[in-house]
Scaffold this motif. Structure first.
Motif, short mmCIF file in Angstrom:
data_model
loop_
_atom_site.label_atom_id
_atom_site.label_comp_id
_atom_site.label_asym_id
_atom_site.label_seq_id
_atom_site.Cartn_x
_atom_site.Cartn_y
_atom_site.Cartn_z
N SER A 79 -62.80 25.75 -50.90
CA SER A 79 -64.04 24.99 -50.77
C SER A 79 -65.20 25.96 -51.00
CB SER A 79 -64.12 24.30 -49.40
OG SER A 79 -64.54 25.20 -48.40
N GLY A 80 -66.42 25.49 -50.86
CA GLY A 80 -67.58 26.31 -51.19
C GLY A 80 -67.65 27.61 -50.41
N THR A 81 -67.27 27.56 -49.15
CA THR A 81 -67.34 28.77 -48.33
C THR A 81 -66.45 29.88 -48.89
OG1 THR A 81 -67.78 27.32 -46.45
CG2 THR A 81 -67.20 29.59 -45.93
N THR A 93 -78.77 22.50 -47.69
CA THR A 93 -78.19 21.18 -47.41
C THR A 93 -78.39 20.76 -45.96
OG1 THR A 93 -76.50 21.95 -48.94
CG2 THR A 93 -76.09 19.85 -47.89
N ASP A 120 -76.46 30.80 -53.62
CA ASP A 120 -75.59 29.69 -53.24
C ASP A 120 -76.25 28.41 -53.73
OD1 ASP A 120 -74.53 27.47 -52.01
OD2 ASP A 120 -74.53 28.29 -49.97
N GLN A 152 -67.05 19.42 -54.86
CA GLN A 152 -67.20 18.14 -54.18
C GLN A 152 -68.63 17.67 -54.00
OE1 GLN A 152 -66.83 20.99 -52.60
NE2 GLN A 152 -67.34 20.93 -50.43
N LYS A 153 -69.58 18.28 -54.70
CA LYS A 153 -70.97 17.80 -54.56
C LYS A 153 -71.41 17.23 -55.91
CE LYS A 153 -71.26 20.41 -50.46
NZ LYS A 153 -71.92 21.28 -49.52
C1 LIG Z 1 -71.45 22.38 -48.89
C2 LIG Z 1 -72.12 23.68 -48.89
C3 LIG Z 1 -71.41 24.89 -48.69
C4 LIG Z 1 -69.93 25.03 -48.55
O1 LIG Z 1 -69.27 24.19 -47.77
P1 LIG Z 1 -67.70 23.94 -47.85
O2 LIG Z 1 -67.52 22.96 -46.77
O3 LIG Z 1 -66.99 25.22 -47.62
O4 LIG Z 1 -67.41 23.41 -49.24
C5 LIG Z 1 -72.12 26.08 -48.76
N1 LIG Z 1 -73.43 26.09 -49.00
C6 LIG Z 1 -74.13 24.97 -49.22
C7 LIG Z 1 -75.59 25.07 -49.53
C8 LIG Z 1 -73.51 23.73 -49.17
O5 LIG Z 1 -74.20 22.61 -49.39
#
Ligand SMILES: *Cc1c(COP(=O)(O)O)cnc(C)c1O
Length: 383
Positions: free
Chosen positions: A63-65, A140, A169, A194-195
């Motif tokens: 995922s993004g993290t 976000t 990011d 997923q965004k």
């Molecule tokens: C969604 C998001 C993330 C990462 O989130 P995950 O749940 O790991 O996908 C990181 N930074 C921003 C700005 C986000 O919107």
């Protein structure tokens, strides 16, 4: 009986064409069916991020993290000094990841709901020798867009030898909000499937400019699966998340068909519709119009009502929206409007939210009016 509709800042609705692409049968991930798909995905991502001729793309199963962590591990070494500019929960997360990996983090924290101001950031950079600067494009947790372009423009005056690596990011930004890396001088940018990419969660995307790739650490102890070297070199070190990559391939085709100018304008419109709705029903947007995000909006619920209860009532009517974060947990909800969302699907969602507000028809009238006026400016959205 029905799956809920969603207006979330991730995960976001997955178009049927992407769902179908993800049903492609399995084959050898180094074979003739899959290889050209991954090549095309990396090529299209390089174009979309505008990494420049010597830049590169890494697609990881995470995922993004995971993108935040892999970036910290691969572009920096333990002990490196970095400036973290945080405008909310996700900026804080990036800072925490850097600290967890032993970077020496100078935290610069902006009050909740505000964007950073480039001038003090640049003056800190001039006073210190940072190896990197960690930024959030679109915060976000609050619904704020940060002035990346104004910052990088001011950093041009810093001699290249003293210029830190610029890491952004943009997980809730690209591809819904522009971040042309080469034009703006961004070295490393991060996104997730997923965004705005309209896919299920599970792919982390890391884009690096030629300058960024020069800073990819050659000596990378304590890294194995997330050693980015092979990913950037297109070596496919391990079994990739093939189904998600088929989906991302279709996503990139859909994004190209819409075109970036229309996509950016669509997301701006969705943000404006949501904020007009909020003002008209008395659920005021929590951030100033000038820094308001095109992809997610925090709306304040009236004193005395709880966001958790409000969200539960909305969910009972078939729509999931997100909760406020951090200090806004007990006062705000967040409406995501990113990815495969049209003005019509947003309007349908707002018509559900309207039921639990004091002035439903005023809110819908206001949102519709913003949409209607936009039709005069733009070609209508193709179905
Ligand atoms: C969604 C998001 C993330 C990462 O989130 P995950 O749940 O790991 O996908 C990181 N930074 C921003 C700005 C986000 O919107």
């Amino acid at each position: 009986m029905f799956t809920p509709d969603i207006l979330l800042p991730g995960p976001t609705p997955v178009p049927v064409a992407i769902q179908q692409a993800m049903l492609t049968p399995m084959s050898d991930h180094r074979g003739s069916a899959f290889t050209p798909v991954l090549e095309r995905v990396r090529h299209r991502l390089a174009t979309l991020f505008e990494v420049g001729p010597s830049g590169g793309i890494a697609v990881l199963p995470a995922s993004g993290t995971g993108a935040l962590e892999a970036t910290v591990q691969n572009f920096f070494q333990k002990g490196d000094a970095v400036l973290s500019v945080s405008t909310g929960a996700f900026g804080n997360r990036f800072r925490d990841v850097a600290q967890a990996h032993g970077l020496v983090v100078d935290p610069y924290t902006v009050p909740w709901g505000q964007a950073f101001d480039p001038a003090p950031v640049v003056s800190r950079i001039r006073q210190h020798q940072y190896r990197g600067i960690l930024l959030t494009h679109n915060e976000t947790s609050t619904g704020v867009i940060n002035p990346i372009e104004r910052l990088t423009a001011q950093m041009v005056s810093i001699p290249p030898a003293y210029r830190p690596l610029i890491v952004v990011d943009s997980i809730s930004g690209v591809p819904a909000i522009p971040l042309p890396m080469q034009t703006w001088g961004v070295d490393v940018a991060l996104a997730a499937s997923q965004k705005g990419f309209m896919c299920p969660p599970g792919l982390a995307l890391i884009a690096a400019s030629g300058n960024g790739l020069k800073h990819l650490q050659q000596d990378r102890p304590h890294r194995f699966y997330f050693d980015l070297g092979p990913y950037f070199e297109d070596k496919l070190p391990y079994t990739p998340a093939t189904s998600l990559i088929y989906g991302l391939d279709k996503s990139l085709e859909l994004l190209a068909a819409e075109g970036s100018a229309r996509r950016y304008q669509r997301h701006r419109l969705l943000g404006q519709m949501t904020r007009s709705f909020g003002h008209a029903v008395g659920w005021n947007p929590f951030v100033e119009e000038i820094v308001a995000s095109p992809t997610v909006t925090s709306l304040g619920v009236p004193a005395g009502s709880s966001p958790t209860r409000v969200r539960a009532r909305i969910a009972a009517l078939g729509l999931q929206v997100a909760g406020g974060m951090g200090p806004w947990h007990d006062t705000a909800i967040r409406i995501g409007h990113v990815g495969a969302i049209t003005p019509a699907t947003l309007f349908a969602g707002l018509s559900i939210v309207a039921h639990v507000t004091p002035h439903p028809s005023r809110g819908l009238e206001a949102a519709w009016q913003v949409w209607h006026e936009d039709l005069d400016k733009e070609e209508p959205y193709d179905a």
